[in-house]
Scaffold this motif. Sequence first.
Motif, short mmCIF file in Angstrom:
data_model
loop_
_atom_site.label_atom_id
_atom_site.label_comp_id
_atom_site.label_asym_id
_atom_site.label_seq_id
_atom_site.Cartn_x
_atom_site.Cartn_y
_atom_site.Cartn_z
N THR A 1 8.77 -2.19 -31.05
CA THR A 1 9.03 -0.80 -31.43
C THR A 1 9.39 0.06 -30.23
O THR A 1 10.10 1.06 -30.38
CB THR A 1 7.80 -0.20 -32.13
N THR A 2 8.93 -0.32 -29.04
CA THR A 2 9.23 0.49 -27.86
C THR A 2 10.70 0.39 -27.45
O THR A 2 11.16 1.19 -26.62
CB THR A 2 8.35 0.07 -26.68
N PHE A 3 11.43 -0.54 -28.01
CA PHE A 3 12.87 -0.62 -27.77
C PHE A 3 13.58 0.60 -28.35
O PHE A 3 14.57 1.08 -27.79
CB PHE A 3 13.43 -1.90 -28.40
N TYR A 4 13.05 1.12 -29.45
CA TYR A 4 13.71 2.20 -30.17
C TYR A 4 13.21 3.58 -29.77
O TYR A 4 13.93 4.56 -29.90
CB TYR A 4 13.54 1.99 -31.67
N ALA A 5 11.97 3.66 -29.30
CA ALA A 5 11.42 4.95 -28.91
C ALA A 5 10.20 4.74 -28.03
O ALA A 5 9.40 3.82 -28.26
CB ALA A 5 11.04 5.78 -30.13
N VAL A 6 10.05 5.59 -27.03
CA VAL A 6 8.87 5.53 -26.17
C VAL A 6 7.70 6.12 -26.95
O VAL A 6 7.77 7.26 -27.43
CB VAL A 6 9.09 6.33 -24.87
N PRO A 7 6.61 5.37 -27.09
CA PRO A 7 5.47 5.89 -27.87
C PRO A 7 4.72 6.98 -27.12
O PRO A 7 4.77 7.06 -25.89
CB PRO A 7 4.60 4.65 -28.05
N GLN A 8 4.02 7.81 -27.86
CA GLN A 8 3.15 8.78 -27.23
C GLN A 8 1.89 8.09 -26.71
O GLN A 8 1.45 7.07 -27.27
CB GLN A 8 2.78 9.88 -28.23
N ARG A 9 1.32 8.63 -25.66
CA ARG A 9 0.14 8.00 -25.05
C ARG A 9 -0.99 7.85 -26.05
O ARG A 9 -1.72 6.85 -26.05
CB ARG A 9 -0.33 8.80 -23.84
N ARG A 10 -1.18 8.84 -26.93
CA ARG A 10 -2.28 8.73 -27.88
C ARG A 10 -2.07 7.57 -28.85
O ARG A 10 -3.03 6.97 -29.33
CB ARG A 10 -2.48 10.04 -28.64
N PHE B 1 -0.07 -7.74 -25.02
CA PHE B 1 1.17 -7.14 -25.48
C PHE B 1 2.30 -7.53 -24.52
O PHE B 1 2.14 -7.43 -23.30
CB PHE B 1 1.08 -5.61 -25.48
N VAL B 2 3.44 -7.92 -25.08
CA VAL B 2 4.66 -8.09 -24.30
C VAL B 2 5.59 -6.96 -24.76
O VAL B 2 6.13 -7.00 -25.86
CB VAL B 2 5.30 -9.47 -24.53
N MET B 3 5.75 -5.94 -23.93
CA MET B 3 6.36 -4.69 -24.34
C MET B 3 7.83 -4.61 -23.91
O MET B 3 8.15 -4.71 -22.73
CB MET B 3 5.59 -3.50 -23.75
N LYS B 4 8.69 -4.39 -24.90
CA LYS B 4 10.13 -4.33 -24.63
C LYS B 4 10.52 -2.98 -24.05
O LYS B 4 10.13 -1.93 -24.56
CB LYS B 4 10.91 -4.58 -25.93
N LEU B 5 11.32 -3.03 -22.97
CA LEU B 5 11.84 -1.79 -22.40
C LEU B 5 12.72 -1.06 -23.41
O LEU B 5 13.41 -1.70 -24.21
CB LEU B 5 12.65 -2.08 -21.14
N PRO B 6 12.73 0.27 -23.37
CA PRO B 6 13.57 1.04 -24.30
C PRO B 6 15.05 0.71 -24.14
O PRO B 6 15.52 0.42 -23.04
CB PRO B 6 13.28 2.49 -23.90
N ARG B 7 15.78 0.81 -25.24
CA ARG B 7 17.21 0.50 -25.22
C ARG B 7 17.98 1.48 -24.34
O ARG B 7 19.06 1.14 -23.85
CB ARG B 7 17.78 0.48 -26.63
N THR B 8 17.44 2.68 -24.12
CA THR B 8 18.11 3.62 -23.23
C THR B 8 18.23 3.04 -21.82
O THR B 8 19.20 3.31 -21.11
CB THR B 8 17.36 4.96 -23.16
N ILE B 9 17.26 2.21 -21.43
CA ILE B 9 17.26 1.59 -20.11
C ILE B 9 18.15 0.36 -20.08
O ILE B 9 18.98 0.20 -19.18
CB ILE B 9 15.82 1.23 -19.69
#
Length: 277
Positions: free
Chosen positions: A40-49, A64-72
Amino acid sequence: MRLYVGCAMWTHPDWQEKPIPPAERLRAYSSWCNAVEGNTTFYAVPQRRTVQSWARQTDPDFRFVMKLPRTITHDRRLTGVDADMSAFLDAIEPLGRRLHSLWIQLPGSFTNLTALADLLDAIPSHHRCAVEVRHPAFFENERAITQLEAVLTAAGAEWIPFDTTVLFSAPPGSAAEYEACSKKPNNPRRTRALTEFPIVRYHGRDDVATTVAGWQPWIDTTVAWLREGRSPTVFIHTPDNAASRTLARRFHAEVAARLPALEPLPTPEPTDPMTLF
């Protein structure tokens, strides 16, 4: 001896045998698998909360293996992304040790190894990185393969193979298989690990027997990695992912059958609807 297994998501309609509030679905999933792809982090950076909620729902040993946002990765293609990277790393900081790796999935047209090397060099050293490439040259051209491996090795980064050989082994037989074939890359299988923490994405088919038969080379590879002292992570995909949670546990069980000392997975929470009798 630890093997992490998981899926491309932590919630799926077919996994909701009883109503589970959205804020509890990751907790329920983590009783089945000990890792997850953070797509999900590919599509939007989540809020810290939101990320804090993910940490609260999982044990410290969950990964967690977290995908960099697509903007990057896709929009800016790794250049001029310092502010975006800083915002992303700040957002996922509450995961702490649960953050297994940053997942840098590159577009199929990407070949700029200088930009990749610069990005890897700029990421704080306490973050583990893993890169998924899709351009055919990185699977067919020995010079390109050697250059990419050199960049990754210099940064202590892993190469994530996305094994779709079984998916493409026969024409699609369902709408889900057709859609998967239209979206997934079709590159040769790669089984070489560069680090202590190899990560594999394996994509099967609708048929469970075909999916299980197709992952047998990965059973051999995973057992070998574990015997070498590595800590692999394997994510299981199917066209509709309805069975992926169960299949991930089956993969772990097949490895454990050959390595009895392997640390077991958690016991799944009951999922049957509550009754009076």
